[in-house]
Scaffold this motif. Structure first.
Motif, PDB file in Angstrom:
ATOM      1  N   LYS A 211       0.610  -1.042  -0.308  1.00 18.54           N
ATOM      2  CA  LYS A 211      -0.125  -0.039  -0.188  1.00 18.54           C
ATOM      3  C   LYS A 211       1.408   1.457   0.117  1.00 18.54           C
ATOM      4  O   LYS A 211       0.860   2.454  -0.659  1.00 18.54           O
ATOM      5  CB  LYS A 211      -0.740   0.418   1.220  1.00 18.54           C
ATOM      6  N   GLU A 212       1.610   0.857   0.947  1.00 16.82           N
ATOM      7  CA  GLU A 212       2.902   2.417   0.768  1.00 16.82           C
ATOM      8  C   GLU A 212       3.806   2.654  -0.761  1.00 16.82           C
ATOM      9  O   GLU A 212       4.137   4.121  -0.958  1.00 16.82           O
ATOM     10  CB  GLU A 212       4.002   2.320   1.875  1.00 16.82           C
TER      11      GLU A 212
ATOM     12  N   PHE B  20       2.187   1.282  -3.993  1.00 15.25           N
ATOM     13  CA  PHE B  20       1.393   2.530  -4.472  1.00 15.25           C
ATOM     14  C   PHE B  20       1.146   3.901  -4.105  1.00 15.25           C
ATOM     15  O   PHE B  20       0.903   4.788  -5.415  1.00 15.25           O
ATOM     16  CB  PHE B  20       0.138   1.563  -4.552  1.00 15.25           C
ATOM     17  N   LYS B  21       1.468   4.501  -2.774  1.00 24.49           N
ATOM     18  CA  LYS B  21       0.756   5.862  -3.092  1.00 24.49           C
ATOM     19  C   LYS B  21       1.824   6.548  -3.054  1.00 24.49           C
ATOM     20  O   LYS B  21       1.494   7.451  -3.392  1.00 24.49           O
ATOM     21  CB  LYS B  21       0.733   5.458  -0.993  1.00 24.49           C
ATOM     22  N   TRP B  22       3.298   5.863  -2.752  1.00 26.93           N
ATOM     23  CA  TRP B  22       4.507   6.820  -3.278  1.00 26.93           C
ATOM     24  C   TRP B  22       4.583   7.156  -4.808  1.00 26.93           C
ATOM     25  O   TRP B  22       4.643   7.877  -5.819  1.00 26.93           O
ATOM     26  CB  TRP B  22       5.580   6.400  -3.215  1.00 26.93           C
TER      27      TRP B  22
ATOM     28  N   LYS C 247       1.717   6.308  -7.143  1.00 21.07           N
ATOM     29  CA  LYS C 247       0.486   7.252  -7.192  1.00 21.07           C
ATOM     30  C   LYS C 247       1.140   8.919  -7.530  1.00 21.07           C
ATOM     31  O   LYS C 247       0.755   9.693  -7.966  1.00 21.07           O
ATOM     32  CB  LYS C 247      -0.736   7.608  -6.848  1.00 21.07           C
ATOM     33  N   LYS C 248       1.858   9.442  -6.719  1.00 22.14           N
ATOM     34  CA  LYS C 248       2.938  10.909  -6.264  1.00 22.14           C
ATOM     35  C   LYS C 248       3.872  11.172  -7.689  1.00 22.14           C
ATOM     36  O   LYS C 248       3.921  12.223  -8.385  1.00 22.14           O
ATOM     37  CB  LYS C 248       2.968  11.396  -5.309  1.00 22.14           C
TER      38      LYS C 248
ATOM     39  N   TRP D 190       3.074   8.123 -13.053  1.00 28.07           N
ATOM     40  CA  TRP D 190       1.841   7.157 -13.259  1.00 28.07           C
ATOM     41  C   TRP D 190       0.939   8.460 -13.773  1.00 28.07           C
ATOM     42  O   TRP D 190      -0.330   7.417 -14.201  1.00 28.07           O
ATOM     43  CB  TRP D 190       2.125   6.481 -11.625  1.00 28.07           C
ATOM     44  N   LYS D 191       0.723   9.099 -13.257  1.00 27.58           N
ATOM     45  CA  LYS D 191      -0.355   9.849 -13.467  1.00 27.58           C
ATOM     46  C   LYS D 191      -0.588  10.141 -14.838  1.00 27.58           C
ATOM     47  O   LYS D 191      -2.185  10.302 -14.891  1.00 27.58           O
ATOM     48  CB  LYS D 191      -0.289  11.922 -13.337  1.00 27.58           C
TER      49      LYS D 191
ATOM     50  N   GLU E 180      -4.992  -0.546  -7.799  1.00 27.81           N
ATOM     51  CA  GLU E 180      -3.774  -0.285  -8.526  1.00 27.81           C
ATOM     52  C   GLU E 180      -3.243  -0.571  -9.311  1.00 27.81           C
ATOM     53  O   GLU E 180      -2.349  -0.397 -10.288  1.00 27.81           O
ATOM     54  CB  GLU E 180      -2.952   1.065  -7.832  1.00 27.81           C
TER      55      GLU E 180
END
Length: 317
Positions: free
Chosen positions: A187-188, A190-192, A194-195, A199-200, A237
């Motif tokens: 989870k961490e 994917f959190k990284w 997505k920033k 990825w965007k 994700e």
């Protein structure tokens, strides 16, 4: 792409870092499969421009052997890969006969087997005691020297995420570890991701990740602490990523099967042919082999491996 491009260990002076030609065609095939998959999903976008392109630019693009093969590597925080290796005792289980720390040697190939310099040795310098779960490390190290690696993500046809998901899971394989602990790193990560600007654009649809364990280990549907594995591949994700994994799920279109690493890591095509010639001349009376241990199960009699082991044990050969 600085920290993760360093070797996982300091190489002694004069000692050549091991290479393998078998992974080169594997990478080419993998890249082709990913590009085909992405094109089928209409992810690769072809844009037109009114900008005048010089003849020299046309020539460069036409003869660039890496066009369509460029790969960009995310520079993940070290806790998702390098730190796992530095704390290698944490990925060793109590019942392991050998510490996993030994298998990190030689860029993930593990300890070299035999004395490769001796003429009477049955092993060449390309044989290593490679652990079956070190694929993530081997692939990452090989990708660092990939001929079409780019630091410009806009040129990349695919983006590699070097998260050691399988080795990370080994740190929490004790039943005392709850599901929150097992799922936290994924989870961490994917959190990284997505920033990141890479990825965007496509929400990760041009990203891929390599796991050194079977797909089932990352598909835990229950939140019960007694359930096996993590939920990495079930996260929202993950549905956009392409996974290169051992024993892919036949129901998932974004998974691509790759084999476990072997002990043989040849340095040249000549060495591969020498081994093939040796095998062709070997008098083999049994044309079947199986590598595996008995699995404890209530219905073990119904397991294919159980039947294979029983038949092999009862064979006179």
């Amino acid at each position: 792409m600085d920290n993760n491009n360093n070797s996982i260990e300091d190489q002694p002076a004069g000692k050549k870092k091991p290479t393998t030609v078998l992974l080169i065609p594997c990478l080419l095939i993998t890249t082709s499969m990913l590009l085909l998959y992405l094109s089928q999903k209409k992810i690769i976008l072809i844009s037109s421009t009114t900008t005048t392109i010089s003849d020299s630019d046309h020539s460069r693009l036409r003869y660039d052997p890496c066009v369509g093969r460029y790969i960009y590597i995310h520079n993940l925080p070290s806790r998702f890969n390098k730190d796992i290796l530095q704390d290698c005792e944490s990925i060793s289980r109590p019942k392991d006969k050998t510490s996993m720390c030994r298998y990190i040697e030689n860029s993930g190939f593990g300890p070299q087997m035999g004395d490769g310099d001796s003429t009477d040795s049955k092993y060449s310098r390309s044989w290593y005691a490679t652990n079956q779960f070190m694929l993530e490390v081997i692939f990452h190290e090989k990708m660092k020297t990939y001929e079409c690696l780019t630091s410009n993500s806009s040129l990349a046809s695919a983006i590699y995420v070097p998260y050691y998901a399988g080795l990370d899971l080994r740190r929490y394989m004790q039943w005392s570890c709850n599901v929150s602990e097992r799922d936290a790193a994924g989870k961490e990560m994917f959190k990284w991701l997505k920033k990141q600007p890479q990825w965007k654009g496509l929400s990760g649809k041009n990203h891929f990740l390599v796991t050194g364990r079977i797909s089932k280990d990352f598909r835990r549907y229950s939140e019960d602490n007694s359930s096996w594995g993590t939920n990495l591949m079930l996260l929202p994700e993950s549905q956009n990523l392409s996974f290169l994994t051992i024993e892919r799920s036949p129901k998932r279109q974004n998974e691509f099967a790759i084999p476990y690493p072997t002990y043989f890591h040849p340095n040249s095509v000549v060495e591969i042919r020498q081994w093939q010639d040796k095998m062709k001349l070997t008098n083999r009376t049994v044309l079947f082999s199986f590598a595996g241990a008995q699995r404890p199960s209530k219905n073990y009699k119904g397991l294919v491996r159980t039947q294979v082991i029983e038949q092999c044990n009862s064979s006179s050969k």
